[in-house]
Motif scaffolding. Structure first.
Motif, PDB file in Angstrom:
ATOM      1  N   THR A   1     -11.650   4.415  10.056  1.00 51.81           N
ATOM      2  CA  THR A   1     -11.675   3.081  10.647  1.00 51.81           C
ATOM      3  C   THR A   1     -11.364   3.154  12.139  1.00 51.81           C
ATOM      4  O   THR A   1     -10.397   3.799  12.538  1.00 51.81           O
ATOM      5  CB  THR A   1     -10.656   2.155   9.970  1.00 51.81           C
ATOM      6  N   GLY A   2     -12.183   2.500  12.954  1.00 53.29           N
ATOM      7  CA  GLY A   2     -11.992   2.512  14.389  1.00 53.29           C
ATOM      8  C   GLY A   2     -11.153   1.346  14.880  1.00 53.29           C
ATOM      9  O   GLY A   2     -11.261   0.232  14.362  1.00 53.29           O
ATOM     10  N   TYR A   3     -10.331   1.597  15.889  1.00 51.37           N
ATOM     11  CA  TYR A   3      -9.481   0.574  16.486  1.00 51.37           C
ATOM     12  C   TYR A   3      -9.653   0.608  17.998  1.00 51.37           C
ATOM     13  O   TYR A   3      -9.819   1.678  18.596  1.00 51.37           O
ATOM     14  CB  TYR A   3      -8.012   0.806  16.142  1.00 51.37           C
ATOM     15  N   TRP A   4      -9.610  -0.563  18.621  1.00 53.28           N
ATOM     16  CA  TRP A   4      -9.764  -0.695  20.067  1.00 53.28           C
ATOM     17  C   TRP A   4      -8.544  -1.336  20.700  1.00 53.28           C
ATOM     18  O   TRP A   4      -7.932  -2.241  20.127  1.00 53.28           O
ATOM     19  CB  TRP A   4     -10.979  -1.556  20.420  1.00 53.28           C
ATOM     20  N   GLY A   5      -8.207  -0.889  21.900  1.00 51.86           N
ATOM     21  CA  GLY A   5      -7.176  -1.537  22.680  1.00 51.86           C
ATOM     22  C   GLY A   5      -7.782  -2.670  23.491  1.00 51.86           C
ATOM     23  O   GLY A   5      -8.987  -2.923  23.440  1.00 51.86           O
ATOM     24  N   GLN A   6      -6.955  -3.365  24.254  1.00 54.18           N
ATOM     25  CA  GLN A   6      -7.406  -4.504  25.049  1.00 54.18           C
ATOM     26  C   GLN A   6      -7.999  -4.099  26.389  1.00 54.18           C
ATOM     27  O   GLN A   6      -8.674  -4.900  27.030  1.00 54.18           O
ATOM     28  CB  GLN A   6      -6.248  -5.478  25.277  1.00 54.18           C
ATOM     29  N   GLY A   7      -7.765  -2.876  26.815  1.00 54.94           N
ATOM     30  CA  GLY A   7      -8.318  -2.377  28.058  1.00 54.94           C
ATOM     31  C   GLY A   7      -7.351  -2.466  29.220  1.00 54.94           C
ATOM     32  O   GLY A   7      -6.451  -3.301  29.241  1.00 54.94           O
ATOM     33  N   THR A   8      -7.550  -1.598  30.198  1.00 58.95           N
ATOM     34  CA  THR A   8      -6.778  -1.618  31.424  1.00 58.95           C
ATOM     35  C   THR A   8      -7.727  -1.395  32.598  1.00 58.95           C
ATOM     36  O   THR A   8      -8.613  -0.553  32.538  1.00 58.95           O
ATOM     37  CB  THR A   8      -5.652  -0.556  31.400  1.00 58.95           C
ATOM     38  N   GLN A   9      -7.560  -2.172  33.641  1.00 55.45           N
ATOM     39  CA  GLN A   9      -8.464  -2.145  34.791  1.00 55.45           C
ATOM     40  C   GLN A   9      -8.099  -1.033  35.759  1.00 55.45           C
ATOM     41  O   GLN A   9      -6.945  -0.907  36.169  1.00 55.45           O
ATOM     42  CB  GLN A   9      -8.438  -3.486  35.521  1.00 55.45           C
ATOM     43  N   ALA A  10      -9.094  -0.248  36.135  1.00 51.29           N
ATOM     44  CA  ALA A  10      -8.937   0.759  37.175  1.00 51.29           C
ATOM     45  C   ALA A  10      -9.936   0.457  38.274  1.00 51.29           C
ATOM     46  O   ALA A  10     -11.137   0.365  38.023  1.00 51.29           O
ATOM     47  CB  ALA A  10      -9.161   2.162  36.623  1.00 51.29           C
ATOM     48  N   THR A  11      -9.446   0.302  39.487  1.00 57.25           N
ATOM     49  CA  THR A  11     -10.305  -0.015  40.624  1.00 57.25           C
ATOM     50  C   THR A  11     -10.140   1.042  41.699  1.00 57.25           C
ATOM     51  O   THR A  11      -9.026   1.311  42.152  1.00 57.25           O
ATOM     52  CB  THR A  11      -9.957  -1.399  41.204  1.00 57.25           C
TER      53      THR A  11
END
Length: 115
Positions: A102-112
């Motif tokens: 089963t795959g799980y995803w995080g909410q993400g983090t912005q890199a600029t």
């Protein structure tokens, strides 16, 4: 329920470095794979780096030699060390973990990355 929380994003100048972290919470016995994806505005989400339970790693051609994925099993944590950053590395980075199929995803983090 497994939850993933990313951290470590931010603003950096071209040539600089960032280290992203992804911490998994919940009862986890093992994992099949852990990976980092990124999505730039208007672009498809793409695989940046992955690692499987044996320790083998895989990288997108665009980041080979610059990015390194690693994990800490005892803390169920995966890292992405990003060096020699380029403006085209800009995007939201997402952690993905496959556990018992089963795959799980995080909410993400912005890199600029600025020029």
């Amino acid at each position: 329920q497994v939850q993933l929380v990313e951290s470590g994003g931010g603003l950096v100048q071209a040539g600089g470095s960032l280290r992203l972290s992804c911490a998994a919470s919940g009862t986890i016995f093992s994992f099949n794979s852990m990976a980092w994806y990124r999505q730039a505005p208007g672009q498809q989400r793409e695989l940046v780096a992955g690692i499987i339970s044996s320790g083998s790693t895989n990288y997108a051609d665009s980041v080979k030699g610059r990015f390194t994925i690693s994990r800490a099993n005892v803390k169920n944590t995966v890292y992405l060390q990003m060096n020699s950053l380029k403006p085209e590395d800009t995007g939201v980075y997402y952690c993905n973990v496959v556990i018992v199929g089963t795959g799980y995803w995080g909410q993400g983090t912005q890199a600029t990355v600025s020029s």
